[in-house]
Design a protein around this motif. Structure first.
Motif, PDB file in Angstrom:
ATOM      1  N   THR A 136       0.826  -1.200   0.000  1.00 16.09           N
ATOM      2  CA  THR A 136       0.000   0.000   0.000  1.00 16.09           C
ATOM      3  C   THR A 136       0.865   1.256   0.000  1.00 16.09           C
ATOM      4  OG1 THR A 136      -1.682  -1.181   1.244  1.00 16.09           O
ATOM      5  CG2 THR A 136      -1.810   1.214   1.219  1.00 16.09           C
ATOM      6  N   GLY A 137       0.500   2.192  -0.902  1.00 16.12           N
ATOM      7  CA  GLY A 137       1.198   3.474  -0.931  1.00 16.12           C
ATOM      8  C   GLY A 137       2.517   3.460  -1.666  1.00 16.12           C
ATOM      9  N   MET A 138       2.948   2.305  -2.180  1.00 12.21           N
ATOM     10  CA  MET A 138       4.227   2.237  -2.879  1.00 12.21           C
ATOM     11  C   MET A 138       4.033   2.513  -4.367  1.00 12.21           C
ATOM     12  SD  MET A 138       6.468  -0.845  -1.272  1.00 12.21           S
ATOM     13  CE  MET A 138       7.846  -0.303  -2.247  1.00 12.21           C
ATOM     14  N   PHE A 139       4.958   3.280  -4.936  1.00 13.93           N
ATOM     15  CA  PHE A 139       4.946   3.559  -6.368  1.00 13.93           C
ATOM     16  C   PHE A 139       6.269   3.043  -6.923  1.00 13.93           C
ATOM     17  CE2 PHE A 139       5.577   6.151 -10.135  1.00 13.93           C
ATOM     18  CZ  PHE A 139       4.334   6.042 -10.742  1.00 13.93           C
ATOM     19  N   ILE A 140       6.208   1.944  -7.656  1.00 17.31           N
ATOM     20  CA  ILE A 140       7.424   1.277  -8.122  1.00 17.31           C
ATOM     21  C   ILE A 140       7.702   1.677  -9.562  1.00 17.31           C
ATOM     22  CG2 ILE A 140       8.579  -0.923  -8.430  1.00 17.31           C
ATOM     23  CD1 ILE A 140       7.883  -0.244  -5.546  1.00 17.31           C
ATOM     24  N   GLY A 141       8.904   2.192  -9.808  1.00 17.83           N
ATOM     25  CA  GLY A 141       9.282   2.599 -11.156  1.00 17.83           C
ATOM     26  C   GLY A 141       9.427   4.113 -11.246  1.00 17.83           C
ATOM     27  N   SER A 142       9.875   4.574 -12.417  1.00 15.81           N
ATOM     28  CA  SER A 142      10.080   6.008 -12.658  1.00 15.81           C
ATOM     29  C   SER A 142       8.947   6.515 -13.527  1.00 15.81           C
ATOM     30  CB  SER A 142      11.435   6.238 -13.345  1.00 15.81           C
ATOM     31  OG  SER A 142      12.479   5.699 -12.554  1.00 15.81           O
ATOM     32  N   ALA A 143       8.134   7.417 -12.988  1.00 14.05           N
ATOM     33  CA  ALA A 143       6.888   7.823 -13.641  1.00 14.05           C
ATOM     34  C   ALA A 143       7.102   8.361 -15.046  1.00 14.05           C
ATOM     35  CB  ALA A 143       6.177   8.863 -12.782  1.00 14.05           C
ATOM     36  N   GLU A 144       8.146   9.148 -15.269  1.00 12.86           N
ATOM     37  CA  GLU A 144       8.314   9.799 -16.566  1.00 12.86           C
ATOM     38  C   GLU A 144       8.643   8.827 -17.683  1.00 12.86           C
ATOM     39  OE1 GLU A 144      12.292  12.014 -16.800  1.00 12.86           O
ATOM     40  OE2 GLU A 144      12.033  11.643 -14.658  1.00 12.86           O
ATOM     41  N   TYR A 145       9.088   7.605 -17.332  1.00 11.58           N
ATOM     42  CA  TYR A 145       9.409   6.586 -18.342  1.00 11.58           C
ATOM     43  C   TYR A 145       8.353   5.483 -18.393  1.00 11.58           C
ATOM     44  CZ  TYR A 145      13.898   8.893 -17.750  1.00 11.58           C
ATOM     45  OH  TYR A 145      14.888   9.839 -17.666  1.00 11.58           O
ATOM     46  N   MET A 146       7.309   5.583 -17.604  1.00 12.21           N
ATOM     47  CA  MET A 146       6.343   4.512 -17.459  1.00 12.21           C
ATOM     48  C   MET A 146       5.234   4.633 -18.495  1.00 12.21           C
ATOM     49  SD  MET A 146       4.642   3.347 -13.853  1.00 12.21           S
ATOM     50  CE  MET A 146       6.262   3.465 -13.100  1.00 12.21           C
ATOM     51  N   ALA A 147       4.776   3.513 -19.026  1.00 13.24           N
ATOM     52  CA  ALA A 147       3.710   3.511 -20.026  1.00 13.24           C
ATOM     53  C   ALA A 147       2.401   3.976 -19.406  1.00 13.24           C
ATOM     54  CB  ALA A 147       3.552   2.112 -20.611  1.00 13.24           C
ATOM     55  N   PRO A 148       1.570   4.689 -20.175  1.00 14.95           N
ATOM     56  CA  PRO A 148       0.303   5.193 -19.637  1.00 14.95           C
ATOM     57  C   PRO A 148      -0.587   4.095 -19.063  1.00 14.95           C
ATOM     58  CG  PRO A 148       0.771   6.200 -21.758  1.00 14.95           C
ATOM     59  CD  PRO A 148       1.791   5.135 -21.555  1.00 14.95           C
ATOM     60  N   GLU A 149      -0.601   2.923 -19.703  1.00 13.85           N
ATOM     61  CA  GLU A 149      -1.477   1.854 -19.218  1.00 13.85           C
ATOM     62  C   GLU A 149      -1.041   1.336 -17.855  1.00 13.85           C
ATOM     63  OE1 GLU A 149       1.377  -0.068 -22.281  1.00 13.85           O
ATOM     64  OE2 GLU A 149       0.255   1.816 -22.025  1.00 13.85           O
ATOM     65  N   ARG A 150       0.254   1.405 -17.576  1.00 14.64           N
ATOM     66  CA  ARG A 150       0.710   1.008 -16.237  1.00 14.64           C
ATOM     67  C   ARG A 150       0.256   2.007 -15.190  1.00 14.64           C
ATOM     68  NH1 ARG A 150       6.434  -0.193 -14.465  1.00 14.64           N
ATOM     69  NH2 ARG A 150       5.199  -0.681 -12.622  1.00 14.64           N
ATOM     70  N   LEU A 151       0.300   3.296 -15.531  1.00 12.55           N
ATOM     71  CA  LEU A 151      -0.156   4.313 -14.584  1.00 12.55           C
ATOM     72  C   LEU A 151      -1.649   4.183 -14.306  1.00 12.55           C
ATOM     73  CD1 LEU A 151       1.772   7.473 -15.851  1.00 12.55           C
ATOM     74  CD2 LEU A 151       2.374   5.933 -13.981  1.00 12.55           C
ATOM     75  N   ARG A 152      -2.384   3.653 -15.277  1.00 11.77           N
ATOM     76  CA  ARG A 152      -3.824   3.468 -15.080  1.00 11.77           C
ATOM     77  C   ARG A 152      -4.142   2.163 -14.363  1.00 11.77           C
ATOM     78  NH1 ARG A 152      -3.827   5.183 -20.716  1.00 11.77           N
ATOM     79  NH2 ARG A 152      -4.475   7.376 -20.849  1.00 11.77           N
ATOM     80  N   GLY A 153      -3.098   1.416 -13.990  1.00 14.64           N
ATOM     81  CA  GLY A 153      -3.327   0.168 -13.285  1.00 14.64           C
ATOM     82  C   GLY A 153      -3.561  -1.015 -14.190  1.00 14.64           C
ATOM     83  N   GLY A 154      -3.187  -0.885 -15.474  1.00 13.03           N
ATOM     84  CA  GLY A 154      -3.386  -1.981 -16.419  1.00 13.03           C
ATOM     85  C   GLY A 154      -2.372  -3.086 -16.238  1.00 13.03           C
ATOM     86  N   ASP A 155      -2.490  -4.098 -17.075  1.00  9.02           N
ATOM     87  CA  ASP A 155      -1.594  -5.247 -16.994  1.00  9.02           C
ATOM     88  C   ASP A 155      -0.180  -4.853 -17.402  1.00  9.02           C
ATOM     89  OD1 ASP A 155      -3.694  -6.863 -16.240  1.00  9.02           O
ATOM     90  OD2 ASP A 155      -4.180  -7.434 -18.306  1.00  9.02           O
ATOM     91  N   ASP A 156       0.787  -5.571 -16.844  1.00  7.73           N
ATOM     92  CA  ASP A 156       2.195  -5.328 -17.181  1.00  7.73           C
ATOM     93  C   ASP A 156       2.548  -6.121 -18.435  1.00  7.73           C
ATOM     94  OD1 ASP A 156       2.955  -3.574 -15.022  1.00  7.73           O
ATOM     95  OD2 ASP A 156       2.724  -5.299 -13.698  1.00  7.73           O
ATOM     96  N   LEU A 157       2.101  -5.622 -19.572  1.00  2.25           N
ATOM     97  CA  LEU A 157       2.336  -6.297 -20.837  1.00  2.25           C
ATOM     98  C   LEU A 157       3.651  -5.835 -21.457  1.00  2.25           C
ATOM     99  CD1 LEU A 157      -1.286  -6.109 -22.305  1.00  2.25           C
ATOM    100  CD2 LEU A 157      -0.174  -8.043 -21.164  1.00  2.25           C
ATOM    101  N   PRO A 158       4.209  -6.636 -22.384  1.00  2.96           N
ATOM    102  CA  PRO A 158       5.478  -6.254 -23.029  1.00  2.96           C
ATOM    103  C   PRO A 158       5.433  -4.895 -23.712  1.00  2.96           C
ATOM    104  CG  PRO A 158       5.005  -8.566 -23.440  1.00  2.96           C
ATOM    105  CD  PRO A 158       3.780  -7.997 -22.765  1.00  2.96           C
ATOM    106  N   ALA A 159       4.256  -4.472 -24.205  1.00  2.52           N
ATOM    107  CA  ALA A 159       4.178  -3.178 -24.893  1.00  2.52           C
ATOM    108  C   ALA A 159       4.590  -2.024 -23.996  1.00  2.52           C
ATOM    109  CB  ALA A 159       2.751  -2.952 -25.415  1.00  2.52           C
ATOM    110  N   GLY A 160       4.443  -2.173 -22.671  1.00  8.05           N
ATOM    111  CA  GLY A 160       4.865  -1.121 -21.752  1.00  8.05           C
ATOM    112  C   GLY A 160       6.361  -0.881 -21.805  1.00  8.05           C
ATOM    113  N   ASP A 161       7.145  -1.963 -21.966  1.00 12.42           N
ATOM    114  CA  ASP A 161       8.592  -1.801 -22.101  1.00 12.42           C
ATOM    115  C   ASP A 161       8.950  -1.016 -23.353  1.00 12.42           C
ATOM    116  OD1 ASP A 161       9.211  -3.110 -19.774  1.00 12.42           O
ATOM    117  OD2 ASP A 161       9.837  -4.986 -20.719  1.00 12.42           O
ATOM    118  N   LEU A 162       8.168  -1.185 -24.408  1.00 13.79           N
ATOM    119  CA  LEU A 162       8.468  -0.486 -25.661  1.00 13.79           C
ATOM    120  C   LEU A 162       8.189   1.007 -25.531  1.00 13.79           C
ATOM    121  CD1 LEU A 162       7.112  -3.178 -28.105  1.00 13.79           C
ATOM    122  CD2 LEU A 162       9.489  -2.519 -27.767  1.00 13.79           C
ATOM    123  N   PHE A 163       7.141   1.382 -24.790  1.00 18.19           N
ATOM    124  CA  PHE A 163       6.913   2.806 -24.536  1.00 18.19           C
ATOM    125  C   PHE A 163       8.080   3.387 -23.748  1.00 18.19           C
ATOM    126  CE2 PHE A 163       5.417   6.433 -22.129  1.00 18.19           C
ATOM    127  CZ  PHE A 163       4.647   7.134 -23.041  1.00 18.19           C
TER     128      PHE A 163
END
Length: 447
Positions: A175-202
């Protein structure tokens, strides 16, 4: 748990030498493997005593998972290898390959953006490494310049699988933890979506943008503003991306279904197409090409110069009697006004023709050099002025003699003819300018 210092021995064999870097979850040391007598990098997990027990447990689980996921990829040449995991004072220490070099983040900060050729090499290496990880079922989830190592031998390596996840891993959600660097993170991850390979490409697209532009496209003054930029803003139009423009634009698409796959991205990075490629929002991006001089106005200038040359020849034919040209204006009523008008028109045409001649220097090859172009331009100006002056001086006398024979007003007809020549020259110059301008616009990026 005791704080470690240089000179301490970890796991009974790794003597700490100096600190290489640190982050929120730990720090990395240069160490000496006293058993094998080689240098290694060793990552220390940081567990401050004041953190909650749930977060402590999650950090321990992440450290174990990092070692396990990186070990799955230890055979890949573009990923920093994991040699060992040792437990010391109840904490895991991850022993890794030591890289002589610096991170991509450190390089850009110290030396500025990568040259275009080197940026293409980095893109290809990272795409190959990411593809290898995805085939093993591992999503990195924290690709950024600080996690890309540029070795002194030219190799490009992906490191830090601390937030990576394998498709068989269970979720870690403190709870309350934010893992990763926001400015490099895919939009779908910020929305709580699945950690799919496409996020690495963004994340790779953001990393490559920063590598060639020197700035992170979504970094803002506050964490909240950064999150909003990733979710809502388009990256600023790149200026230095060159052959990677198309690839980076596609990788930064906020819709994961519209991003290229790793194989498609690799093909785009390698081929650097020589033709226009259509990307999102019907934007056409032309690849970088050597600038060429437009020659579309050549016909208009050649026609104009031919007319001037004809007048010059006519003037030379009338030179023997040219000396009495102006005195004959006394035969007409207002000779002062007529003479001044003729002089104004003649001077205007002299200047215009000279500029047209100087403009011919545009059609020299680009590699002729600035000095040659400047000399040719000045020579053209002088020739144009001189040729036109001779033309009007001789042509006026010749036309006067012809008009006297026919009983017509030679001065009036001469003035009319001169005006026509000026208008033709001006029209040709304007046509040349407009045509070159249109061609120049077509050569730029269109939307």
């Amino acid at each position: 748990m005791t704080s470690r210092l240089a000179g301490d021995v970890v796991g009974g064999r790794y003597r700490l030498a100096d600190e290489l870097g640190s982050g929120g979850f730990g720090r990395v040391w240069r160490a000496r493997d006293e058993t094998l007598d080689v240098d290694v990098a060793i990552k220390e997990l940081r567990l401050p005593p004041w953190i909650p027990e749930t977060e402590r447990a999650e950090r321990l689980a992440r450290a174990t998972r990092e070692a396990r996921n990186a070990a799955r990829l230890r055979r890949h040449d573009g990923i920093v290898a994991i040699h060992d995991v040792v437990i010391d004072d109840g904490l895991p220490w991850i022993v890794m390959e030591l890289i002589d070099g610096c991170s991509l983040s450190e390089y850009v900060e110290e030396h500025g953006p990568l040259p275009a050729g080197r940026a293409v090499e980095v893109a290809e290496s990272l795409l190959t490494s990411i593809g290898a990880a995805h085939r093993e079922g591992v999503v990195h989830r924290d690709i950024k310049p600080a996690n890309v190592m540029l070795a002194e031998n030219g190799k490009v390596l992906l490191t830090d699988f601390g937030t990576a996840i394998h498709h068989t891993d269970s979720a870690l959600t403190a709870t309350g933890m934010f893992i990763g660097s926001a400015e490099y993170m895919a939009p779908e991850r910020l929305r709580g979506g699945d950690d799919l390979p496409a996020g690495d490409l963004f994340s790779l697209g953001v990393t490559l943008y920063q590598a060639v532009e020197g700035v992170s496209p979504f970094r803002r003054a506050t964490q909240e503003a950064t999150l909003a930029a990733v979710l809502l803003d388009e990256a600023p139009a790149p200026r230095r991306t060159g052959p990677l423009t198309q690839l980076i634009t596609r990788l930064l698409d906020k819709d994961p279904s519209r991003r290229p796959t790793v194989d498609e991205a690799l093909a785009m990075a390698r081929e650097q197409p020589a033709t226009t490629v259509r990307v999102r929002r019907d934007t056409k991006i032309l690849p970088a090409r050597p600038e060429k001089r437009e020659r579309s106005g050549a016909a208009a200038l050649i026609v104009t110069m031919t007319a001037v040359a004809g007048m010059t020849a006519l003037g030379v034919a009338g030179l023997p009697d040219a000396g009495g040209t102006w005195e004959h204006f006394e035969r007409y009523g207002d000779d002062d006004v007529l003479g001044v008008a003729l002089m104004i028109v003649a001077v205007a045409d002299v200047v215009l023709t000279g500029l047209l001649c100087a403009g011919l220097a545009r059609f020299l090859p680009t590699n002729a050099g600035r000095t040659v172009t400047a000399v040719a331009g000045v020579a053209g100006l002088v020739f144009g002025c001189g040729a036109t002056a001779f033309a009007f001086h001789g042509a006026g006398e010749t036309l006067r003699n012809m008009m006297e024979l026919s009983g017509r007003d030679s001065a009036t007809l001469s003035l009319a003819l001169i005006s026509i020549v000026v208008l033709v020259a001006a029209g040709a110059a304007w046509s040349s300018y407009r045509t070159d301008r249109r061609e120049g616009i077509r050569g730029r990026t269109r939307s």
